[in-house]
Design an enzyme around this catalytic site. Structure first.
Site, PDB file in Angstrom:
ATOM      1  N   SER A 124       0.841  -1.200   0.000  1.00  0.00           N
ATOM      2  CA  SER A 124       0.000   0.000   0.000  1.00  0.00           C
ATOM      3  C   SER A 124       0.873   1.245   0.000  1.00  0.00           C
ATOM      4  O   SER A 124       1.994   1.239   0.529  1.00  0.00           O
ATOM      5  CB  SER A 124      -0.843  -0.014   1.273  1.00  0.00           C
ATOM      6  OG  SER A 124      -1.419   1.249   1.500  1.00  0.00           O
ATOM      7  N   TYR A 148      -1.446  -1.190  10.959  1.00  0.00           N
ATOM      8  CA  TYR A 148      -1.735  -1.724   9.618  1.00  0.00           C
ATOM      9  C   TYR A 148      -0.559  -1.430   8.670  1.00  0.00           C
ATOM     10  O   TYR A 148      -0.042  -2.319   8.000  1.00  0.00           O
ATOM     11  CB  TYR A 148      -3.025  -1.117   9.052  1.00  0.00           C
ATOM     12  CG  TYR A 148      -3.176  -1.353   7.565  1.00  0.00           C
ATOM     13  CD1 TYR A 148      -3.422  -2.625   7.067  1.00  0.00           C
ATOM     14  CD2 TYR A 148      -3.041  -0.303   6.642  1.00  0.00           C
ATOM     15  CE1 TYR A 148      -3.521  -2.857   5.691  1.00  0.00           C
ATOM     16  CE2 TYR A 148      -3.154  -0.521   5.281  1.00  0.00           C
ATOM     17  CZ  TYR A 148      -3.391  -1.798   4.806  1.00  0.00           C
ATOM     18  OH  TYR A 148      -3.480  -2.019   3.452  1.00  0.00           O
ATOM     19  N   LYS A 152       2.379  -3.947   6.567  1.00  0.00           N
ATOM     20  CA  LYS A 152       2.756  -3.925   5.147  1.00  0.00           C
ATOM     21  C   LYS A 152       4.272  -3.737   5.004  1.00  0.00           C
ATOM     22  O   LYS A 152       4.932  -4.390   4.204  1.00  0.00           O
ATOM     23  CB  LYS A 152       2.011  -2.813   4.398  1.00  0.00           C
ATOM     24  CG  LYS A 152       0.515  -3.058   4.266  1.00  0.00           C
ATOM     25  CD  LYS A 152       0.209  -4.254   3.388  1.00  0.00           C
ATOM     26  CE  LYS A 152      -1.261  -4.593   3.325  1.00  0.00           C
ATOM     27  NZ  LYS A 152      -1.556  -5.890   2.751  1.00  0.00           N
TER      28      LYS A 152
END
Ligand code: NAD
Ligand code: UD1
Length: 335
Positions: A124, A148, A152
């Site tokens: 992302s 989050y 990643k």
């Protein structure tokens, strides 16, 4: 070619399954429906008129993954399975680290056991943290501002280590900017649980009358109209990027990272205006406080994907609005 798609029932995964089936690949999906419904997979088959093989399983379940690899001739994996809500990741970080990171470790372990070393991974633009300038290129410094984002970032590093240890691997890390829109059939699209966190699903629900008005998070950013600027990209363009990345990793070895964005930034107000124009619906809004952790501007330099993968986004902001709206109208309660 047989391709395993983890999280294939989800928003992006289902669109990728359509493109894979249309390109002649055999598709095997593993999903535990933590954040999706079996209906999405039914519709993928309906849109394409093709069969897809499905396993309801958790990628944390190593034995279940081994069974999938032993029953099929999987040559490559496209890995979407994971949790993605920033706010939730701050509240329940252990669950996020376990699902996203352990899930990827278990997957890679089983891939290695079965000598499958071709992987496309969903990263992302969040890994760019608070970028100092835009457009953002792949070599920009990386950081994360929430659990989050850290999952990643950590997974990207894990994949680099795996490749460093065994040069047989071929990995494409795709950093998506802001995927929106839906398949033009109006049969598959984004189906968020509860109150949408992201802008486009919130707008479509306001347009439906499900929510009274949009809150625009901040109007004093250093952008052309004061509202936050993002690189919105049609989910079908994103899906096509996966096919190009897959083509590339099948022919090469190594690990490469690509931005999947359009290279164009639109503000919140730009998106609202484009949506109103595309759908003839009025979107009432109020300006509210900026959302914690938000950045002013984020858009991609997509030149690497263009040069190396021969991929670039083709759909424009009007297409994104029309298609998002069609899915919402056809599926007022989601799937
Ligand atoms: P999604 O939630 O719609 O899809 C994820 C899918 O994975 C769901 O079907 C869910 O049920 C499944 N899943 C989750 N944990 C699982 C597990 N342990 N085992 C099996 N299945 C599991 O999300 P999406 O928008 O399609 O995103 C796909 C991927 O792309 C995610 O990894 C996400 O972090 C990443 N990503 C998404 C965006 C975005 O804006 N949508 C942006 C950047 C990156
Ligand atoms: C969010 C995620 C990010 C993820 C990205 C792509 C957060 C904090 N970040 O980022 O990790 O990679 O999606 O999926 O959730 N906005 C409003 N009102 C709303 C919703 C959003 O004004 O009700 C604004 C935001 O302030 C932002 C823009 O709309 O300026 C886009 O927001 P959103 O869709 O949530 O995406 P990102 O903030 O880019």
């Amino acid at each position: 070619m047989e391709v395993l798609v983890t999280g294939g029932a989800g928003y992006i995964g289902s669109h990728v399954c359509v493109e894979l089936l249309n390109s002649g690949c055999e598709v095997i999906v593993v999903d535990n429906f933590a954040n999706s419904k079996p209906e999405a997979l039914k519709r993928v088959q309906e849109i394409t008129g093709k069969y897809l093989k499905f396993y309801e399983a958790d990628i944390l379940d190593k034995l279940a993954l081994e069974k999938i690899f032993s029953e099929n001739n999987i040559e490559a994996v496209i890995h979407f399975a994971g949790f993605k809500a920033v706010g939730e990741s701050i509240k329940i970080p252990i669950l996020y680290y376990n699902n996203n990171i352990t899930g990827t470790l278990v997957l890679c372990e089983v891939m290695k056991m079965y000598n499958v070393k071709k992987l496309v991974f969903s990263s992302s633009a969040t890994v760019y943290g608070m970028p100092k300038r835009v457009p953002i290129s792949e070599h920009f410094p990386l950081s994360a501002t929430n659990p989050y984002g850290r999952t990643k970032l950590m997974i990207e590093e894990i994949l680099q280590d795996i490749y460093a240890s065994d040069k047989q691997w071929s990995v494409a890390i795709l950093r998506y900017f802001n995927p929106i829109g839906a398949h033009e059939s109006g049969r598959i699209g984004e189906d968020p649980r509860g109150i949408p966190n992201n802008l486009m699903p919130f707008i479509t629900q306001v347009a439906m009358g499900k929510r009274e008005k949009l809150s625009i998070f901040g109007s004093n950013y250093a952008t052309h109209d004061g509202t936050g600027v993002r690189d919105y990209i049609h989910v079908v363009d994103i899906a096509k990027g996966h096919l190009k990345a897959l083509e590339k990793i099948m022919k090469t070895r190594g690990i490469e990272t690509y931005n999947l964005g359009t290279g164009v930034g639109y503000s919140v107000l730009d998106l609202v205006k484009n949506f109103e124009k595309a759908t003839n619906k009025k979107i009432p809004y109020v300006i509210s406080e900026p959302r914690l952790g938000d950045i002013a501007e984020c858009y991609a330099n997509p030149i690497k994907a263009k040069t190396i993968l021969n991929w670039s986004a083709e759909k424009n902001i009007q297409d994104m609005c029309i298609d998002a709206w069609r899915f919402q109208v056809n599926n007022p309660e989601g799937y």
